[in-house]
Write a protein that holds these residues in place. Sequence first.
Motif, short mmCIF file in Angstrom:
data_model
loop_
_atom_site.label_atom_id
_atom_site.label_comp_id
_atom_site.label_asym_id
_atom_site.label_seq_id
_atom_site.Cartn_x
_atom_site.Cartn_y
_atom_site.Cartn_z
N ARG A 68 0.92 -1.14 0.06
CA ARG A 68 -0.08 0.11 0.04
C ARG A 68 0.92 1.14 0.04
O ARG A 68 1.78 1.34 0.87
CB ARG A 68 -0.94 -0.11 1.21
CG ARG A 68 -1.94 0.94 1.37
CD ARG A 68 -2.93 0.77 2.36
NE ARG A 68 -2.26 0.68 3.70
CZ ARG A 68 -2.39 1.69 4.66
NH1 ARG A 68 -3.09 2.84 4.27
NH2 ARG A 68 -1.98 1.58 5.55
N TYR A 99 8.15 -0.18 0.13
CA TYR A 99 6.57 -0.62 0.53
C TYR A 99 6.37 -1.87 0.92
O TYR A 99 6.75 -3.18 0.22
CB TYR A 99 5.81 -0.22 -0.91
CG TYR A 99 6.09 1.07 -1.33
CD1 TYR A 99 5.13 1.89 -0.97
CD2 TYR A 99 6.98 1.33 -2.12
CE1 TYR A 99 5.26 3.23 -1.46
CE2 TYR A 99 6.98 2.44 -2.79
CZ TYR A 99 5.96 3.77 -2.23
OH TYR A 99 6.12 5.12 -2.64
N GLY A 154 2.35 0.62 5.34
CA GLY A 154 2.66 0.98 3.87
C GLY A 154 3.76 1.94 3.76
O GLY A 154 4.14 2.32 4.72
#
Length: 900
Positions: A775, A809, A797
């Motif tokens: 994310r 990430y 994330g």
Amino acid sequence: MTGSVEDAHPTAGRLTALLIDASTEAISAAGGHAGGVYLRSRTPGLLRLAVLSGLPGPLFRPWWRLHADRPFPVADAYRLGVQVVLPNATETMRRYPQFAAGLPFQFGSLYVPVVGGSTTYGVLTVLRPAVTDAAEVLAEHDRVVRLAQELGAALRGLEVANPDQVAWDGEPVCLRPPTASTSLGRAGRFAWDPETAAITLDEDLHTLLGVPPSEFPGTVEAFAEAVAPTDAHRILATLRDTAVGRPPALPLYLRAEDGALRLLDLWNAYEPPAAPAVRGVVVAPGPGPTADSAADLLPDGVFCVDRLGLVVYANPRAAQLLGRPRAELVGRDLWESVPWLRRPDFEDHLRAALLTPDPVHFHLVRPSARESETVPPAQDTGSPRSAQDAESPQSAQNTKSPQSAQDAESPLTAQGAKPPQSAQNTKSPPSAQDAESAQRPYEGDWLALSVHPGPDRLTCTVRPASRVKDSPEGQETAELSETGMSALAPLYRPIALAIALTEAGTARQVSAVVMRELLPAFGGRRLAIYLLQERHLYLEWETGFPKGFLTPFDGVDLGTHLPGVETLTTGRPLFFDSMEQLTAAYPGIPLDATEGARAFLPLIASGRAVGSCILGFDRPRSFSTEERTVLTALAGLIAHAMEKAQRYESETALARGLQQALLPRRLAAHPQLETTGRYLPGTAGMEVGGDWYDVVESGDGLALVIGDVQGHGVQAAATMGQLRSAVRAFALGDRPPDEVMSSTNHLLTDLDPGLFASCCYIRLDPATGVARAARAGHPPPLLRSPDGRTRVLDLPGGVVLGVDPRARYPVTELQMEPGAILALYTDGLVERPGSDIDEGITALRVALAKAGAPAARPGGRFLAGVADRLTATARHALDRPDDIALLLATRRTAPPPGPH
């Protein structure tokens, strides 16, 4: 007090009395200097000012009617049922810039909805001195709220008795506010019962009139004779009018037998079930003569007006400088007695003095004596009048005070005003040379005025000013309108239209703003707007014209001999005071009416022709130089707004086409996975955003992708297309989620479009249900278990894409059971102005939990219905500030193995 109640129905009078009492008490309770009540009209969505206390009605005519959907505090209070507190001009400008543009003065205001049961009848409003913070007026605000509640309950009871009466469609009732200062004059009260003809006076009034109770016959005729013998007939007529629900708009200025000033004010008193009675007060100003005598000797002009614009005093020097005898000033409306003051700049200054506590200083150029002589008689300014005033044209003459010797000998002839008959009989007429030399000192001179506000009246000083710093030479004098429209109505402020146009994004929205703002401001009834396309004018908007009348003019060539065409080709506005003028200039032109006036305005923006605007008026009228200037300036604003709207619509069409081309036509499929997506564009400005979703084959699984590019418009849509293509390419290579996000981040950083993007990427194996997610600054996905439990997947994330090229990430592994539903979405679905995004995510989670279990049969399309339910509220919302993307996925149970 009113000329709005057109019948003697007790309910109508009771309604007016309730509104007057509420307004008066609210001003006192809030420490205000003015206020009133807006009441719903019988026209849906329209509010009308029913009562205005403490301000001259005609001076505030633009605020007499208000649409409930306008961005004004009164409209918000009525439409939303909220209480609006604006402590000062800064807060007013911040929250209601369009309202502040019309009244850019330092004052505070309160607006409280008047509610009875479940019905909102109107808004109680008070204008008061400005304060630093709203907390300083909490006590006053609470008192006004209680008064509004009491008024709402009373109106509810009135509506039960007569459902059609609790509405307002007439002009406002204008009245004086509660007296702030203690008068040193004498006053007495009385009551008259029209049914029995009995009149009773209190002890103070007997003393004031010098009539002991034992000597008073008790008849209304005797009362009128005692108050003002020379005006007894006026008093009797006004009493009769008041008895049938038409009290006078202003107190009567009368003269006692010895010439002393007396004021008579009347109103209705309703005490059901008895018939309406008449109440009144007679005032004899106490120290006024002494103060007046002192002011009479001042070298500068001094005059006083009350808060309704009535001149209550003028010294000889003020009469001389204003060019009117004192007898024609005192006791009359300021604009009636000095018509050349009907000019927007003076009215603006006067509004400032009425609404703020600080003195106002300004300069005006006084018209020449010849121009003063040719000023037309004052027309109806729209101020409420009593029936007596309407029926007795000569009554104004009866209110004039006797002319003093000083008045008779003042050089009024030099000011363009004819001396009274008595003076003409005792003096020989001056020669032309004498008259010319007498006029010279003031003819065309500037006047310096100062207005000092007081709680009950404004004190104005006036003196000659031979030079005005930085003033334009030869500034035009005020021109008076000769139309049926009130010349007193202030000209429309271009800034108000400019602010309103900032809210319009399309050509039709611009046209709607012009119709709403411009037509009422100038009294127009018809509007047509044509836009230029390939040397032809096409009708974009019309209102007020007979159906089908404008059809033959749609698409006319620029070479056509028509005023709507030639105003654009020549760049000059065309004004026709009558339909006769129009037909004389354009013989044979079809007409939609036999009388009226027309204005044809060119819409030209930065030298580029945009179209033309037509304003129609029902009656003949002349357009003053100032009106022509303002209308021409407004046409420029409209042209720029139209050009911006056309450019925006073209850009929007391009962006929508680009976005539709970039969004997936179909999603990658798998026998054990059902997916569906939804996209809704935003409605705020009709701009296209950068939201997208996709389902891509990735090795033996599928990649679920959703993203949101910052901003709106063509650039956001183009950036979205580049990112979607990049993510798709990386996914097809079966790269791990963290690599896909890092590579896309590097790409966006290198492209450097000045935009960033959020994204959520989930690689799912439909056979095993194993999912690996990454994310980048995107809202967390939701997962609904088969048993209905729904949770937010709190995935760790990284930052949004396009900010930090070295961002990492992390990847999170999940297990998705058969029958579970995975929801990916953009912030437009869960975020609303003024609300926390977590609240929106919680609401979405609850809605998904109620969605039910997927259909058991293979190949069923269960998710389509779920997606429709989750977006139903947003899909039907009139205001959708951001675009929305939603992607749903559910695992199906593996089909049983076939027979071997």
